[in-house]
Design a protein around this motif. Structure first.
Motif, PDB file in Angstrom:
ATOM      1  N   THR A 127     -22.270  -8.414  -1.888  1.00  0.00           N
ATOM      2  CA  THR A 127     -23.304  -7.486  -1.452  1.00  0.00           C
ATOM      3  C   THR A 127     -22.680  -6.300  -0.724  1.00  0.00           C
ATOM      4  O   THR A 127     -22.984  -5.140  -1.021  1.00  0.00           O
TER       5      THR A 127
ATOM      6  N   TYR B   3     -27.345  -9.337  11.284  1.00  0.00           N
ATOM      7  CA  TYR B   3     -26.483  -9.533  10.125  1.00  0.00           C
ATOM      8  C   TYR B   3     -26.671  -8.396   9.126  1.00  0.00           C
ATOM      9  O   TYR B   3     -25.713  -7.833   8.596  1.00  0.00           O
ATOM     10  N   LEU B   4     -27.946  -8.068   8.909  1.00  0.00           N
ATOM     11  CA  LEU B   4     -28.244  -6.994   7.960  1.00  0.00           C
ATOM     12  C   LEU B   4     -27.597  -5.685   8.382  1.00  0.00           C
ATOM     13  O   LEU B   4     -27.254  -4.849   7.549  1.00  0.00           O
TER      14      LEU B   4
ATOM     15  N   PRO C 105     -22.730 -12.513   0.532  1.00  0.00           N
ATOM     16  CA  PRO C 105     -22.579 -11.362   1.437  1.00  0.00           C
ATOM     17  C   PRO C 105     -21.375 -10.478   1.108  1.00  0.00           C
ATOM     18  O   PRO C 105     -21.447  -9.255   1.259  1.00  0.00           O
TER      19      PRO C 105
ATOM     20  N   GLU D  80     -34.045 -10.081   0.573  1.00  0.00           N
ATOM     21  CA  GLU D  80     -33.140 -10.696   1.544  1.00  0.00           C
ATOM     22  C   GLU D  80     -32.307 -11.802   0.909  1.00  0.00           C
ATOM     23  O   GLU D  80     -31.109 -11.925   1.160  1.00  0.00           O
ATOM     24  N   THR D  81     -32.985 -12.619   0.105  1.00  0.00           N
ATOM     25  CA  THR D  81     -32.310 -13.749  -0.536  1.00  0.00           C
ATOM     26  C   THR D  81     -31.151 -13.265  -1.391  1.00  0.00           C
ATOM     27  O   THR D  81     -30.054 -13.831  -1.342  1.00  0.00           O
TER      28      THR D  81
ATOM     29  N   SER E  72     -32.414 -14.288   6.986  1.00  0.00           N
ATOM     30  CA  SER E  72     -31.382 -13.343   7.398  1.00  0.00           C
ATOM     31  C   SER E  72     -31.745 -12.885   8.796  1.00  0.00           C
ATOM     32  O   SER E  72     -32.858 -13.086   9.266  1.00  0.00           O
TER      33      SER E  72
ATOM     34  N   MET F   1     -28.290 -12.001   0.890  1.00  0.00           N
ATOM     35  CA  MET F   1     -27.582 -13.024   1.651  1.00  0.00           C
ATOM     36  C   MET F   1     -26.873 -14.050   0.763  1.00  0.00           C
ATOM     37  O   MET F   1     -26.078 -14.846   1.245  1.00  0.00           O
ATOM     38  N   ARG F   2     -27.157 -14.036  -0.550  1.00  0.00           N
ATOM     39  CA  ARG F   2     -26.629 -15.042  -1.455  1.00  0.00           C
ATOM     40  C   ARG F   2     -25.101 -14.996  -1.515  1.00  0.00           C
ATOM     41  O   ARG F   2     -24.429 -16.005  -1.529  1.00  0.00           O
TER      42      ARG F   2
END
Ligand code: C2E
Ligand code: MG
Ligand code: MG
Ligand code: MG
Length: 291
Positions: free
Chosen positions: A163, A191-192, A160, A153-154, A187, A157-158
């Motif tokens: 990603t 959002y995911l 987006p 997750e980190t 997160s 989300m670092r």
């Protein structure tokens, strides 16, 4: 003294690979040499469908067979490999090895499921990542839908924007994407949902006490229910007991990984297990992984 070390491997390595600058440099050099001398190995752990006990995937897990200290777990050296950037060539080696092995099992008709490979932030930052993945798929002949990349997750989300770009490109290539250690970072599922994610892996810290801690049970059940709503597949990590499996199956968590079914195994042991399963299957016996 040896007995004490055997009982507590962690402390043993804690002492050996201490955090002093010279010790880190030493470890870094030893890791570089390990790559040249082919001292890394990939172990494989089955991912099991909770409803049927069938294998639905394998996770590739890195090990270092250090001539001095024996088998070293990734928690002991991956952080140093990440800091030094060595995780990039090591990670590429893992990717190639896992794809080649998965294709070998497919060709032998022992198993036809995705192999999941862990990705570190440093690999993610290389602009060549997806080119490397595509080249390895091409070289090994593994179909893209038989490769899954695990991101935390980190990491997701670092950045987006980056990603989204990378994951979209991954999707165009046809590979699967999963979120590792879900619940330990920051997160939201909503959002995911904006990313093309195939699967959430619920971190084992949430699974460990579901039998005795109503809060943990509620969290696990809620993650599973939300994943269903968003049509994302969900897997529970670290399942060790039949009672845990029973609860997860009742909550319709589709798959699990854990010592209950199998520890991560070296290639030859996984091959032997798959041969045994195939033989049992041919006799019409129930799946072994089914508890
Ligand atoms: P992870 O990706 O979350 O992998 C799952 C870890 O849980 C593995 O530890 C596995 O052996 C362990 N595990 C599986 N079932 C159970 C269970 O029932 N109970 C308990 N207590 N543990 C269980 P492992 O192999 O030591 O790997 C640790 C971490 O190292 C991985 O966590 C992953 O973050 C990292 N790692 C492993 N291989 C690689 C790799 O090739 N590249 C990178 N960047 N990281 C890797
Ligand atoms: Mg993982
Ligand atoms: Mg995990
Ligand atoms: Mg982890």
């Amino acid at each position: 003294h040896a007995k004490e070390q055997g009982r507590n491997n962690y402390q043993f390595y804690e002492r050996r690979f201490s955090t002093s600058v010279s010790a880190r440099l030493n470890l870094e050099n030893r890791l570089r040499r390990a790559l040249e001398r082919d001292e890394f190995e990939v172990y494989y752990q089955p991912q099991v469908e909770t409803a049927t006990g069938e294998f639905v995937g394998l996770e590739a897990l890195l090990r270092w067979r250090d001539p001095e200290h024996g088998l070293v777990s990734p928690d002991e050296f991956v952080p140093v490999a990440e800091d030094s950037g060595l995780i990039v060539p090591i990670g590429e080696w893992v990717l190639r090895t896992a794809c080649r092995q998965n294709q070998a099992w497919r060709s032998a008709r022992l198993l036809d499921v995705p192999v999941a490979v862990n990705l570190s932030a440093r690999q993610f930052d290389e602009h060549t990542l997806l080119g490397t993945v595509a080249a390895i798929l091409d070289e090994t002949g593994l179909p893209p839908q038989r490769l899954e990349l695990e991101l935390t997750e980190t990491l997701i989300m670092r950045n987006p924007e980056l990603t989204a770009e990378l994951l979209d490109a991954g999707k165009r290539l046809g590979i699967l994407i999963s979120v590792d250690d879900f619940g330990t970072g920051y997160s939201s599922l909503a959002y995911l949902k904006r990313f093309p994610i195939d699967r959430l892996k619920i971190d084992r810290s949430f699974i460990a006490d579901i039998e005795t801690e109503p809060d943990d049970a509620a969290i696990a059940q809620t993650i599973i229910a939300m994943a269903h709503t968003l049509r994302i597949d969900v897997l529970a990590e670290g399942v060790e007991t039949v009672a845990q499996l029973r609860m997860l199956r009742n909550w319709q968590c589709s798959a699990y990984q854990g010592y209950l079914c199998s520890h991560p195994l070296p290639t030859h042991e996984m091959t032997a297990l798959l041969r045994g399963l195939r033989a049992a299957h041919m006799l019409g016996l129930p799946e072994v992984g089914h508890a």
